[in-house]
Design an enzyme around this catalytic site. Structure first.
Site, PDB file in Angstrom:
ATOM      1  N   TYR A 152       0.908  -1.144   0.000  1.00  0.00           N
ATOM      2  CA  TYR A 152       0.000   0.000   0.000  1.00  0.00           C
ATOM      3  C   TYR A 152       0.943   1.188   0.000  1.00  0.00           C
ATOM      4  CZ  TYR A 152      -4.284  -2.648   0.909  1.00  0.00           C
ATOM      5  OH  TYR A 152      -5.352  -3.486   0.805  1.00  0.00           O
ATOM      6  N   THR A 178      -0.490  -2.425  -4.963  1.00  0.00           N
ATOM      7  CA  THR A 178      -1.954  -2.356  -5.034  1.00  0.00           C
ATOM      8  C   THR A 178      -2.375  -0.910  -5.273  1.00  0.00           C
ATOM      9  OG1 THR A 178      -2.212  -4.289  -3.646  1.00  0.00           O
ATOM     10  CG2 THR A 178      -4.105  -2.810  -3.781  1.00  0.00           C
ATOM     11  N   ARG A 187     -17.751   0.704   2.694  1.00  0.00           N
ATOM     12  CA  ARG A 187     -18.101  -0.666   3.082  1.00  0.00           C
ATOM     13  C   ARG A 187     -19.153  -0.624   4.192  1.00  0.00           C
ATOM     14  NH1 ARG A 187     -11.892  -3.000   3.399  1.00  0.00           N
ATOM     15  NH2 ARG A 187     -11.298  -2.404   1.274  1.00  0.00           N
ATOM     16  N   LYS A 270      -1.427  -4.336  -9.056  1.00  0.00           N
ATOM     17  CA  LYS A 270      -2.648  -5.049  -8.678  1.00  0.00           C
ATOM     18  C   LYS A 270      -3.828  -4.078  -8.630  1.00  0.00           C
ATOM     19  CE  LYS A 270      -4.470  -8.083  -5.004  1.00  0.00           C
ATOM     20  NZ  LYS A 270      -5.380  -7.306  -4.168  1.00  0.00           N
ATOM     21  N   ARG A 297     -14.333  -4.965  -2.946  1.00  0.00           N
ATOM     22  CA  ARG A 297     -14.333  -4.197  -1.696  1.00  0.00           C
ATOM     23  C   ARG A 297     -14.087  -2.707  -1.882  1.00  0.00           C
ATOM     24  NH1 ARG A 297     -13.521  -7.476   2.718  1.00  0.00           N
ATOM     25  NH2 ARG A 297     -11.942  -6.299   3.837  1.00  0.00           N
ATOM     26  N   ASP A 326      -7.522 -12.259  -9.818  1.00  0.00           N
ATOM     27  CA  ASP A 326      -8.289 -12.707  -8.660  1.00  0.00           C
ATOM     28  C   ASP A 326      -9.588 -11.936  -8.559  1.00  0.00           C
ATOM     29  OD1 ASP A 326      -8.177 -10.361  -6.991  1.00  0.00           O
ATOM     30  OD2 ASP A 326      -6.432 -11.091  -5.900  1.00  0.00           O
ATOM     31  N   SER A 327     -10.402 -12.319  -7.636  1.00  0.00           N
ATOM     32  CA  SER A 327     -11.702 -11.738  -7.275  1.00  0.00           C
ATOM     33  C   SER A 327     -12.842 -12.670  -7.661  1.00  0.00           C
ATOM     34  CB  SER A 327     -11.918 -10.340  -7.865  1.00  0.00           C
ATOM     35  OG  SER A 327     -10.989  -9.427  -7.278  1.00  0.00           O
ATOM     36  N   GLY A 328     -13.225 -13.481  -6.710  1.00  0.00           N
ATOM     37  CA  GLY A 328     -14.387 -14.341  -6.897  1.00  0.00           C
ATOM     38  C   GLY A 328     -14.075 -15.803  -7.123  1.00  0.00           C
ATOM     39  N   ARG A 330     -13.557 -19.440  -6.508  1.00  0.00           N
ATOM     40  CA  ARG A 330     -13.999 -20.329  -5.427  1.00  0.00           C
ATOM     41  C   ARG A 330     -13.801 -21.806  -5.736  1.00  0.00           C
ATOM     42  NH1 ARG A 330     -13.613 -16.027  -3.673  1.00  0.00           N
ATOM     43  NH2 ARG A 330     -15.262 -14.578  -3.071  1.00  0.00           N
ATOM     44  N   GLY A 349      -8.280 -15.660  -2.474  1.00  0.00           N
ATOM     45  CA  GLY A 349      -8.466 -14.682  -1.398  1.00  0.00           C
ATOM     46  C   GLY A 349      -9.307 -15.236  -0.267  1.00  0.00           C
ATOM     47  N   ARG A 350     -10.586 -14.870  -0.220  1.00  0.00           N
ATOM     48  CA  ARG A 350     -11.435 -15.243   0.917  1.00  0.00           C
ATOM     49  C   ARG A 350     -11.429 -16.733   1.259  1.00  0.00           C
ATOM     50  NH1 ARG A 350     -14.531 -10.983  -1.448  1.00  0.00           N
ATOM     51  NH2 ARG A 350     -15.075  -9.304  -0.002  1.00  0.00           N
TER      52      ARG A 350
HETATM   53  C1  FNR Z   1      -8.168  -8.159   0.869  1.00  0.00           C
HETATM   54  N1  FNR Z   1      -7.433  -7.785  -0.240  1.00  0.00           N
HETATM   55  C2  FNR Z   1      -6.244  -7.108  -0.073  1.00  0.00           C
HETATM   56  N2  FNR Z   1      -5.500  -6.741  -1.161  1.00  0.00           N
HETATM   57  C3  FNR Z   1      -4.326  -6.109  -1.016  1.00  0.00           C
HETATM   58  O1  FNR Z   1      -3.677  -5.802  -2.015  1.00  0.00           O
HETATM   59  N3  FNR Z   1      -3.844  -5.843   0.245  1.00  0.00           N
HETATM   60  C4  FNR Z   1      -4.526  -6.156   1.368  1.00  0.00           C
HETATM   61  O2  FNR Z   1      -4.078  -5.895   2.467  1.00  0.00           O
HETATM   62  C5  FNR Z   1      -5.789  -6.793   1.221  1.00  0.00           C
HETATM   63  N4  FNR Z   1      -6.526  -7.099   2.313  1.00  0.00           N
HETATM   64  C6  FNR Z   1      -7.714  -7.796   2.165  1.00  0.00           C
HETATM   65  C7  FNR Z   1      -8.437  -8.150   3.280  1.00  0.00           C
HETATM   66  C8  FNR Z   1      -9.601  -8.897   3.147  1.00  0.00           C
HETATM   67  C9  FNR Z   1     -10.356  -9.285   4.364  1.00  0.00           C
HETATM   68  C10 FNR Z   1     -10.046  -9.296   1.853  1.00  0.00           C
HETATM   69  C11 FNR Z   1     -11.280 -10.148   1.671  1.00  0.00           C
HETATM   70  C12 FNR Z   1      -9.344  -8.914   0.744  1.00  0.00           C
HETATM   71  C13 FNR Z   1      -7.861  -8.191  -1.597  1.00  0.00           C
HETATM   72  C14 FNR Z   1      -7.292  -9.575  -1.957  1.00  0.00           C
HETATM   73  O3  FNR Z   1      -5.922  -9.504  -2.199  1.00  0.00           O
HETATM   74  C15 FNR Z   1      -7.964 -10.144  -3.220  1.00  0.00           C
HETATM   75  O4  FNR Z   1      -7.851  -9.220  -4.280  1.00  0.00           O
HETATM   76  C16 FNR Z   1      -9.436 -10.473  -2.981  1.00  0.00           C
HETATM   77  O5  FNR Z   1      -9.576 -11.151  -1.746  1.00  0.00           O
HETATM   78  C17 FNR Z   1      -9.994 -11.341  -4.094  1.00  0.00           C
HETATM   79  O6  FNR Z   1     -11.384 -11.513  -3.962  1.00  0.00           O
HETATM   80  P1  FNR Z   1     -12.047 -12.827  -3.317  1.00  0.00           P
HETATM   81  O7  FNR Z   1     -11.689 -13.965  -4.194  1.00  0.00           O
HETATM   82  O8  FNR Z   1     -11.531 -12.934  -1.950  1.00  0.00           O
HETATM   83  O9  FNR Z   1     -13.513 -12.532  -3.325  1.00  0.00           O
END
Ligand code: FNR
Length: 402
Positions: A152, A178, A187, A270, A297, A326-328, A330, A349-350
């Protein structure tokens, strides 16, 4: 293969291969606010639904008698000229202490064991050097055992300099910048609960352990010292949050500084979703593009992340660049779809966050192994002999005739 033959039922910490069941299990063990922080996304959460529907809008066309041998299925990929045994990457997730006491080290250890690159968030609960040693990266690793550092981008260049110098020294191999979180998104779940995990001194370990941060923002007194007061910790947390999410976005020209600081090692951006941004990234000499909407998010109402992948991947590949998605994601089918649309590797991720919450390191390992087994089996049953066989021909759009 091992998972397929033996099954999972009742024998493992998670005892479930289904994302929804795992999420529900994690919900049972987590504090409600921590659960909501991980589960939630921006705005009306319609973008989370779009991430899912974008994946459902592509479907696999199975082919038969393709001479597939599951035991020989080759899932390996080359990223930045290095070989990795699987096409998975662990996406950065911050504030993991709210999920499990072993947090970042548990996740990193599980990933390292499997040869899956582990991306450490800037917003960790553990200083970056301790993750490297705690997870065993400082020993001579096997193929693919790499940790990457996610930035970050601080508003103060002195802090950026210090963090990147530390990351390099500690042994992080790839810098993941990122771009989508220069402010936290809108959120509602966190806003309604007045929950900001960073305020409790969580997720700021990389700043708290940073000598330049302590010097400039804590009057030289480390917030990690034993006699630090609650007020000192709070003030330092607010300073750290203000640096990492300043509410002011950077500009393309600023990437030159990161290149200067990171040298020739790979840098990946990213959060890219527009083709024009991918072109700018290439012009700026970046090595890779990580197509992502941060798990929905950040920008409520944004398109599903997969909708952005194909044109960006086509372009980035033509320029010799690495593409991560990424993103979604599962399921194994989701991994196949992202690879078929041009990703070199796919970020988890999640799913692993829930695995960590329920089962610590073992839970993370089980999620990653399960996803990989599902991927190999599904790819094999649909007629692919190896990852290299997966391509545009593997999919059709929903509604099209096969
Ligand atoms: C994240 N993500 C994220 N990305 C990043 O670059 N630095 C970070 O610190 C975080 N922290 C973070 C916390 C939580 C709780 C979540 C759910 C996500 C985003 C992460 O790297 C990734 O892009 C997403 O989690 C992908 O989406 P899905 O698959 O989790 O839905």
């Amino acid at each position: 293969r091992e998972i397929y033959v033996n099954g999972l039922g009742g024998t493992t910490p998670l005892a479930s291969t289904t994302y929804e069941l795992l999420r529900a299990k994690a919900q049972e063990v987590l504090e409600p606010k921590a659960y909501a922080y991980v589960a939630g996304s921006a705005g009306s959460e319609e973008t989370e639904a779009s991430n899912q529907s974008a994946l459902r809008d592509w479907q696999i066309v199975p082919r038969m008698l393709a001479g597939v041998d599951l035991a020989q299925f080759d899932s390996s990929v080359t990223l930045f000229g290095r070989r990795f045994p699987t096409p998975l990457v662990v996406s950065p997730i911050g504030v993991q202490a709210q999920l499990h006491k072993d947090c970042d080290v548990a996740t990193a250890s599980a990933a390292r064991e499997l040869g899956i690159p582990f991306t450490l968030s800037s917003a960790t609960s553990t200083p970056m050097e301790q993750v490297i040693t705690g997870a065993g990266y400082d020993e001579e690793g096997d193929e693919g055992q790499e940790a990457w550092f996610q930035l970050y981008w601080p508003s103060d260049d002195d802090i950026t300099r210090s963090l990147l110098a530390r990351a390099k020294k500690a042994g992080y191999k790839v810098l993941v910048v990122t771009l989508d979180t220069w402010s936290l998104g809108w959120r509602p779940r966190d806003l309604d609960a007045a929950y900001n995990p960073f305020l409790h001194g969580e997720g700021v370990a990389n700043c708290f352990s940073d000598p330049v941060f302590v010097e400039k923002y804590c009057e030289g007194k480390s917030p990690l010292r034993k006699d630090a007061s609650a007020d000192d910790t709070q003030a330092a947390s607010i300073a750290a949050i203000g640096l990492l999410t300043p509410g002011i976005s950077r500009a393309w020209a600023d990437l030159a500084l990161l290149r200067e600081l990171w040298g020739d090692a790979p840098i990946i951006l990213k959060g890219i979703q527009a083709l024009s941004d991918a072109q700018r990234a290439v012009e700026a000499g970046m090595d890779g593009i990580w197509v992502s909407n941060h798990g929905a998010r950040q920008v409520g109402g944004a398109c599903g992340a997969l909708q952005a992948l194909r044109p960006i991947a086509q372009y980035a590949r033509s320029q010799g660049k690495t593409v991560i998605f990424d993103s979604g994601v599962r399921t194994g089918a989701d991994v196949i779809k992202a690879l078929a649309l041009g990703a070199h590797a796919v970020g988890v991720g999640r799913p692993y966050a829930w695995g960590l919450a329920v089962g610590g390191e073992e839970g993370v390992a089980e999620v990653l192994k399960g996803l990989l087994a599902d991927f190999e089996l599904t790819a094999g049953l649909s007629g692919h002999r190896s990852l290299a066989d997966i391509g545009a021909h593997s999919l059709i759009r929903r509604g099209e005739e096969a």
